[in-house]
Write a protein that holds these residues in place. Structure first.
Motif, short mmCIF file in Angstrom:
data_model
loop_
_atom_site.label_atom_id
_atom_site.label_comp_id
_atom_site.label_asym_id
_atom_site.label_seq_id
_atom_site.Cartn_x
_atom_site.Cartn_y
_atom_site.Cartn_z
N ASP A 1 -4.75 -7.44 11.55
CA ASP A 1 -4.89 -8.11 10.26
C ASP A 1 -4.25 -7.28 9.15
OD1 ASP A 1 -6.30 -10.07 11.58
OD2 ASP A 1 -8.27 -9.39 10.90
N ALA A 2 -4.46 -5.97 9.19
CA ALA A 2 -3.91 -5.09 8.16
C ALA A 2 -2.38 -5.12 8.17
CB ALA A 2 -4.41 -3.66 8.35
N GLU A 3 -1.80 -5.16 9.37
CA GLU A 3 -0.33 -5.19 9.46
C GLU A 3 0.23 -6.51 8.94
OE1 GLU A 3 0.43 -2.22 13.28
OE2 GLU A 3 -0.13 -4.31 13.63
N ILE B 1 -1.16 -8.40 6.59
CA ILE B 1 -1.28 -8.35 5.14
C ILE B 1 -0.22 -7.41 4.55
CG2 ILE B 1 -2.77 -7.65 3.21
CD1 ILE B 1 -5.15 -8.64 4.85
N ALA B 2 0.07 -6.33 5.27
CA ALA B 2 1.09 -5.37 4.81
C ALA B 2 2.45 -6.04 4.67
CB ALA B 2 1.18 -4.19 5.77
N ILE C 1 2.42 -7.97 1.35
CA ILE C 1 2.50 -7.20 0.10
C ILE C 1 3.74 -6.34 0.01
CG2 ILE C 1 0.00 -7.26 -0.17
CD1 ILE C 1 -0.18 -4.40 0.73
N ALA D 1 1.79 0.39 2.80
CA ALA D 1 1.27 -0.97 2.69
C ALA D 1 0.17 -1.21 3.71
CB ALA D 1 2.41 -1.97 2.88
N SER E 1 -3.66 -2.15 2.89
CA SER E 1 -4.26 -3.35 3.49
C SER E 1 -5.55 -3.00 4.21
CB SER E 1 -3.28 -3.99 4.48
OG SER E 1 -2.09 -4.37 3.82
N LYS E 2 -5.57 -1.86 4.91
CA LYS E 2 -6.79 -1.42 5.60
C LYS E 2 -7.91 -1.15 4.60
CE LYS E 2 -4.71 0.69 9.71
NZ LYS E 2 -4.44 1.97 10.42
N ILE F 1 -1.97 -3.26 -5.87
CA ILE F 1 -1.88 -4.72 -5.76
C ILE F 1 -1.72 -5.31 -7.15
CG2 ILE F 1 -3.05 -6.84 -5.06
CD1 ILE F 1 -2.24 -5.23 -2.70
N LYS G 1 1.70 -9.52 -5.61
CA LYS G 1 1.17 -9.25 -4.26
C LYS G 1 -0.13 -10.02 -4.03
CE LYS G 1 3.25 -4.65 -3.90
NZ LYS G 1 3.01 -3.20 -3.75
N ILE H 1 -0.99 -12.95 -1.05
CA ILE H 1 -2.15 -12.94 -0.14
C ILE H 1 -2.93 -14.23 -0.26
CG2 ILE H 1 -4.33 -11.80 0.39
CD1 ILE H 1 -3.04 -9.17 -0.56
#
Length: 232
Positions: A33-35, A37-38, A41, A50, A54-55, A82, A86, A90
């Motif tokens: 999920d973090a990747e 979102i990265a 952004i 990034a 995100s993490k 952010i 950005k 999201i």
């Protein structure tokens, strides 16, 4: 030295570890999920990549994407790194995901039970931090003609005007109606106000020969049917 304290930028990582390259090489399902979102952004801040940023956002909300999906642009912009652009990316991406689920649910359009109505309506209420009131307009065969937004309120209530509901029903030649509103708190108990306005609307519908079949209270994970509970 500062250079040793700062994390490596994503560009300095091995190519296979960069989110965009990882998606191209391994496919979208291999990204965390973090990747994902990265990628949205694009870049982090002076001390975070990034992915790290995100993490941090996900960690603040217990890694719960449902909670993140409820955030406004203003709330996301509170995280260092952010900005508005950005945050908009999201919010837009998560809204597309919600709409995809809504499209899938719309394939079944006939109402034979409270669950049928719930499956059609639930996407409208997902991730809302406030109450909204909607209606389903049905034809004589109980097929959904349309979904109509009625009102928006705060966290604990919204104003419902019977005149607006029945004006919309009459203008669209609806044969019957299903009412629905959400409880952002997750509480599925019908309040005395919920029951009172429902009975008022049912009586008005009888006079106009536009029956109200049900009133659903919807949360992120379930629903209550006032008709099923004998509260109408």
């Amino acid at each position: 030295m500062d250079n040793y304290e700062q994390k490596l930028s994503i560009k300095a990582w091995a190519e296979a570890d960069r989110p965009r390259e990882k998606l191209l090489l391994q496919g979208r399902r291999q990204l965390t999920d973090a990747e994902l979102i990265a990628i949205l952004i694009g870049s982090g801040n002076r001390i975070e990549t990034a992915v790290d940023l995100s993490k941090r956002i996900l960690g603040f909300y217990q890694n719960d994407l449902t909670k993140v999906a409820k955030l406004s642009v203003k709330e996301l912009s509170k995280f260092k790194g952010i900005g508005e652009a950005k945050a908009l990316a999201i919010v837009a991406a998560l809204e597309l995901g919600r709409r995809r689920k809504e499209t899938e649910m719309q394939r079944r359009q006939k109402i034979d039970s409270s669950r049928d109505a719930y499956l059609i309506l639930k996407a409208e209420f997902e991730d809302l931090p406030h109450e909204e009131f909607w209606v389903l307009l049905l034809n004589r065969a109980n097929f959904v003609m349309s979904k109509q937004f009625i009102s928006k309120g705060g966290q604990s209530g919204t104003v419902v005007d019977p005149k607006i509901i029945f004006k919309i029903a009459i203008e669209n030649n609806a044969a019957s109606i299903v009412l629905a509103h959400n409880h952002p708190s997750g509480n599925l108990k019908a309040s005395s106000a919920d029951i009172s306005i429902t009975k008022k609307l049912v009586q008005s519908g009888l006079l106009l020969e536009i029956p109200i079949y049900d009133h659903l209270i919807i949360t992120d994970h379930s629903y209550l049917s006032l008709a099923d509970e004998g509260l109408m």
